[in-house]
Write a protein that holds these residues in place. Structure first.
Motif, PDB file in Angstrom:
ATOM      1  N   THR A  43     -41.767 -47.439   6.783  1.00 54.51           N
ATOM      2  CA  THR A  43     -42.369 -48.074   5.617  1.00 54.51           C
ATOM      3  C   THR A  43     -43.020 -49.358   6.129  1.00 54.51           C
ATOM      4  O   THR A  43     -42.781 -49.779   7.270  1.00 54.51           O
ATOM      5  CB  THR A  43     -41.327 -48.404   4.542  1.00 54.51           C
ATOM      6  OG1 THR A  43     -40.344 -49.293   5.098  1.00 54.51           O
ATOM      7  CG2 THR A  43     -40.647 -47.133   4.050  1.00 54.51           C
ATOM      8  N   GLN A  86     -38.847 -58.067   4.043  1.00 60.09           N
ATOM      9  CA  GLN A  86     -39.613 -57.717   2.852  1.00 60.09           C
ATOM     10  C   GLN A  86     -40.505 -58.859   2.380  1.00 60.09           C
ATOM     11  O   GLN A  86     -41.640 -58.642   1.944  1.00 60.09           O
ATOM     12  CB  GLN A  86     -38.668 -57.288   1.721  1.00 60.09           C
ATOM     13  CG  GLN A  86     -37.873 -56.036   2.029  1.00 60.09           C
ATOM     14  CD  GLN A  86     -38.753 -54.825   2.273  1.00 60.09           C
ATOM     15  OE1 GLN A  86     -39.669 -54.532   1.490  1.00 60.09           O
ATOM     16  NE2 GLN A  86     -38.499 -54.118   3.370  1.00 60.09           N
ATOM     17  N   THR A  87     -40.014 -60.081   2.463  1.00 58.19           N
ATOM     18  CA  THR A  87     -40.804 -61.258   2.082  1.00 58.19           C
ATOM     19  C   THR A  87     -40.656 -62.304   3.171  1.00 58.19           C
ATOM     20  O   THR A  87     -39.641 -62.352   3.885  1.00 58.19           O
ATOM     21  CB  THR A  87     -40.355 -61.830   0.734  1.00 58.19           C
ATOM     22  OG1 THR A  87     -38.973 -62.206   0.806  1.00 58.19           O
ATOM     23  CG2 THR A  87     -40.537 -60.790  -0.379  1.00 58.19           C
ATOM     24  N   VAL A 137     -44.673 -53.481   5.031  1.00 56.42           N
ATOM     25  CA  VAL A 137     -44.989 -54.567   4.111  1.00 56.42           C
ATOM     26  C   VAL A 137     -46.154 -55.351   4.716  1.00 56.42           C
ATOM     27  O   VAL A 137     -46.329 -55.394   5.937  1.00 56.42           O
ATOM     28  CB  VAL A 137     -43.783 -55.501   3.871  1.00 56.42           C
ATOM     29  CG1 VAL A 137     -42.642 -54.741   3.220  1.00 56.42           C
ATOM     30  CG2 VAL A 137     -43.312 -56.149   5.172  1.00 56.42           C
ATOM     31  N   SER A 182     -37.806 -64.542   7.281  1.00 53.29           N
ATOM     32  CA  SER A 182     -37.474 -63.632   6.181  1.00 53.29           C
ATOM     33  C   SER A 182     -35.965 -63.597   6.020  1.00 53.29           C
ATOM     34  O   SER A 182     -35.228 -63.601   7.010  1.00 53.29           O
ATOM     35  CB  SER A 182     -37.990 -62.222   6.471  1.00 53.29           C
ATOM     36  OG  SER A 182     -37.505 -61.298   5.502  1.00 53.29           O
ATOM     37  N   ASP A 201     -34.657 -61.193   3.812  1.00 54.84           N
ATOM     38  CA  ASP A 201     -34.393 -59.910   3.147  1.00 54.84           C
ATOM     39  C   ASP A 201     -34.886 -58.730   3.990  1.00 54.84           C
ATOM     40  O   ASP A 201     -35.520 -57.825   3.516  1.00 54.84           O
ATOM     41  CB  ASP A 201     -35.032 -59.881   1.758  1.00 54.84           C
ATOM     42  CG  ASP A 201     -36.520 -60.220   1.785  1.00 54.84           C
ATOM     43  OD1 ASP A 201     -37.105 -60.308   2.888  1.00 54.84           O
ATOM     44  OD2 ASP A 201     -37.098 -60.395   0.691  1.00 54.84           O
TER      45      ASP A 201
END
Length: 785
Positions: free
Chosen positions: A150, A198-199, A152, A193, A195
């Motif tokens: 995946t 993710q951010t 981001v 980050s 998380d």
């Protein structure tokens, strides 16, 4: 370029809204579907099996990443050709980015990778080839060792193919709290980050500075090094509490912009505040390509003046115990050398610490050379373990780009280093004369520029030309090719005489020390080669990959360099005579002709001018020419301009001939397919392919509709004399397609796990029905079986 595109916007936006945005297959100069078009139903899907045509390595591997505790969990990141995972059972590499789609080619190089010390299934990998002040990279995340990803979007750019691309690793996972990641960027400082990626937020306590584009452009090759690395100062993992003591290194380019006065910084509160660490005076202004921490907490830090690949010196290796710096190794510039330092790895602790040091900008393989220096006493004494040591195969050497060196954390006698052509390894580093091998099976990182298959009966299977490696004649698909002309830095075109496939000609760019070696030919299927006696008159001034060559018969060829009038020879290049084709001036990007010889009639040669670039629709034109005298003079097709053909770049277009029928010509212009059965006099446009629009980019589609075409052996009972293959979009689905009935019905051959960040060049086998060769995005050459 940007100004040109902005001027073009008003003139093309309406056409895009009606064409690309509306899904219409007709783009460019034709605004309506022609009466003579051919339609197609939704394609069927018949997934083929794929394998690599073996080259073995072929490109730069800037980084190798071992898992710190799990044996044989090892990854290789490349600058342009994806990433790989080591498979110990087969002693080969598995490509883990082949599922990247055709719109992910810009993310197919990885600037950095990171592994979770607590979970050997979790992998992080950046994607983004070129840095900029406002660009955006991607973070790819896998929880199954790269089998699936995946991603981001990252709020900063990455430069996997910029200078200094071996510096790092820039991305690290906190071993105590693996939800925390730090990323040292080139242009925007340090980011964090909390998380699992993710951010992200900038670590402004170090510096809130972000480089402007002018500041980026002012660096060497527009390649700022920035924040170079992150090291967590801990021996523990999985405690659940964030590691508090962290080191990071800062290159001079970012330090100057950010007002930072030190090359090394330390935090003892998890990044809330940072303290500069004074480094030795003799490394002022140097880059830190790698720093590593031994288990006893001692830091080993390499300093070098250049940024690489193959960074030049002077260079120093120091160890730092938290208070004191101790010099372990130095290289100073001399009359004959400027050795730098690149790779660095340690094993063990204290006085018995093993240190492996990669010496960069050290070329060749000679007595007394430094390539990989090894110390088993913490840097007190050193010995060379690579230069002049046994190599398998024996002709293996060193590229000078020893920018990463890794000691296996579970086996101190296994040491690997990278080069510009792959990976080199020893498994007996403690021996007085270690043996080195080249474990590159599975790594295929050649950026291909031309593919050609010979007629049935030839004693070879495939001709391939590529950047940095040149032209090779592939006699066996599963073995490294050995027939090659040499003497080129890169090659862009290759062709064979259909009536005598033992004759091969190739063109390319000159290499160091051989400035006039731009074209060569072979009369014995590539076993031996000779340079053309002379070159095309304009070839030396236009050594761009936007070039092609067509061979009509032995000794006869038409050479089309970039932005030049093609010329022909009938005497193996002793003389070249200009054709009557018009020159192609630059259109903001390089332009060139696709020249192709008819396979049934050697007197016929076709020349396709794709127009330059498709944002020039308001004032440009695309042209098709035919010669009936062996490529000496050409006549333009009066119908091609009104056939619905669109302008596009050389790289997004293709022309192919049916080897079984004279005058049977196929063109893809990036958007659609055009077909002529009378040598280009008349054309039929196939209403089959459609580009996929990009709602955020008015200048080009997200995915082009048809970019490459090839014709090969048809199966028994086929309705057309050749199988047709295209890379493009049919019924909204991009893929590799085949038609056996002249383009009426199509079958998709690949699936979403086999996209190779886009399929480029195609070449179809003339002996085996259903076999097609293709180039992935710097992923070498693959074939169906």
């Amino acid at each position: 370029m940007q100004k040109m595109r902005l001027i073009a916007l008003a003139g093309i936006v309406a056409g895009l809204a009606a064409g690309c945005g509306g899904g219409d297959a007709d783009h460019g100069s034709g605004s309506t579907v022609l009466a003579g078009t051919i339609g197609a139903a939704s394609p069927t899907i018949k997934t083929a099996r794929f394998a690599s045509v073996k080259f073995g390595g072929g490109g730069y591997v800037p980084g190798l990443i071992f898992h710190p505790t799990s044996p044989d969990v090892l990854y290789a990141r490349t600058d342009v050709g994806g990433a790989y995972r080591w498979d110990a059972a087969t002693k080969s590499w598995i490509a883990i980015t082949d599922g990247f789609g055709p719109d992910e080619g810009g993310y197919h190089g990885s600037e950095t990778m990171a592994l979770d010390p607590n979970d050997d299934q979790r992998v992080y990998m950046s994607g983004g080839m070129y840095d900029s002040a406002d660009g955006h990279a991607r973070l790819y995340i896998s929880t199954d060792r790269g089998d699936h990803w995946t991603h981001v979007e990252l709020p900063f750019s990455a430069g996997s193919n910029n200078q200094g691309r071996a510096v790092g690793e820039r991305l690290m996972v906190d071993p105590n709290d693996p939800t925390i990641l730090f990323y040292g960027t080139r242009t925007a400082g340090l980011w964090k980050s909390t998380d699992r990626g993710q951010t992200w937020s900038q670590v402004t306590s170090l510096s809130p500075a972000k480089m402007t584009q002018a500041q980026v452009d002012a660096t060497y090759w527009s390649s700022p090094v920035g924040v170079e690395q992150v090291i967590f100062d801990t021996n523990t993992k999985g405690t659940g509490s964030a590691t508090q003591t962290i080191y990071t290194a800062v290159a001079p380019d970012y330090a100057g912009v950010a007002g930072l006065n030190y090359a090394l910084y330390k935090t003892t509160d998890g990044g809330a505040s940072w303290t500069g660490i004074a480094t030795p005076a003799d490394v002022a202004g140097f880059v830190i390509p790698h720093m590593v921490r031994a288990k006893d907490g001692v830091m080993y830090v390499a300093f070098t003046k250049g940024i690489g690949p193959g960074a030049n010196g002077p260079a120093r290796l120091y160890k730092f115990d938290g208070t004191n710096w101790t010099l372990l190794k130095r290289y100073d510039d001399t009359q004959w050398s400027s050795f730098g330092m690149g790779g660095l790895s340690v094993y063990g602790t204290g006085a018995n610490t093993r240190i492996a040091l990669g010496v960069t900008n050290s070329w060749g393989n000679w007595q007394g050379q430094s390539v990989v220096q090894l110390s088993d006493d913490g840097g007190a004494t050193w010995r060379e373990i690579a230069a002049m040591m046994p190599h398998v195969p024996a002709d293996g050497g060193f590229s000078g780009w020893v920018d990463d060196v890794e000691i296996d954390p579970n086996n101190k006698d296994r040491i690997l280093h990278v080069t510009g052509g792959g990976v080199v390894e020893t498994r007996n580093a403690s021996d007085p004369t270690p043996t080195w091998t080249f474990p590159n099976d599975g790594i295929e990182e050649v950026a291909s520029k031309a593919l050609m298959t010979p007629p049935a009966g030839a004693n070879y299977t495939l001709l391939r030309s590529g950047l940095d490696v040149g032209t090779f004649v592939q006699t066996e698909l599963t073995k490294h090719p050995t027939r090659a002309p040499g003497g080129f830095s890169s090659t862009f075109g290759v062709d064979t005489a259909w009536s005598n496939p033992a004759y091969i000609a190739t063109i390319g760019a000159a290499t160091w020390g051989q400035p006039d070696n731009l074209g060569a030919y072979s009369m014995d299927s590539g076993v031996t080669w000779a340079a053309f006696a002379t070159n095309h008159p304009d070839a030396k001034a236009h050594q761009s990959e936007t070039a092609s060559i067509a061979v009509t018969k032995a000794g006869n060829a038409v050479w089309a360099p970039a932005e030049s009038v093609p010329a022909w020879t009938a005497d193996n290049g002793n003389t070249w005579t200009y054709t009557n084709l018009p020159a192609l001036p630059s259109a903001g990007i390089s332009r060139g002709y696709h020249v192709v010889a008819d396979r049934k009639n050697p007197n016929k040669v076709y020349a396709y001018d794709s127009g330059g670039s498709w944002w020039m629709q308001w004032g440009g034109a695309t042209h098709f020419f035919t010669s009936t005298d062996g490529g000496h003079t050409f006549t333009e097709s009066t119908t091609f301009a009104t056939s619905g053909a669109s302008l596009n770049s050389f790289q997004e277009t293709s022309v192919a001939v049916n080897p079984n029928a004279e005058g049977d010509v196929w063109v893809v212009d990036g958007f659609t397919i055009l077909h002529s059965t009378d040598s280009g006099a008349h054309w039929t446009k196939l209403n089959v392919t459609q580009s996929i629009p990009d709602p955020n980019n008015y200048f080009q589609p997200k995915i082009f509709g048809a970019t490459s075409i090839a014709l090969g052996k048809a199966p028994v009972g086929a309705k057309y004399s050749a199988s047709i293959y295209i890379a493009g979009v049919i019924s909204g689905q991009w893929g590799l397609y085949r038609s056996d009935d002249g383009g009426v019905n199509w079958t998709r051959y690949n699936d979403d796990l086999h996209q190779y960040a886009g399929i480029g060049l195609l070449a179809a086998d003339q002996t085996v029905p259903g076999r097609v060769y293709f180039a992935g995005a710097a992923r070498g050459v693959l074939f169906t079986y």
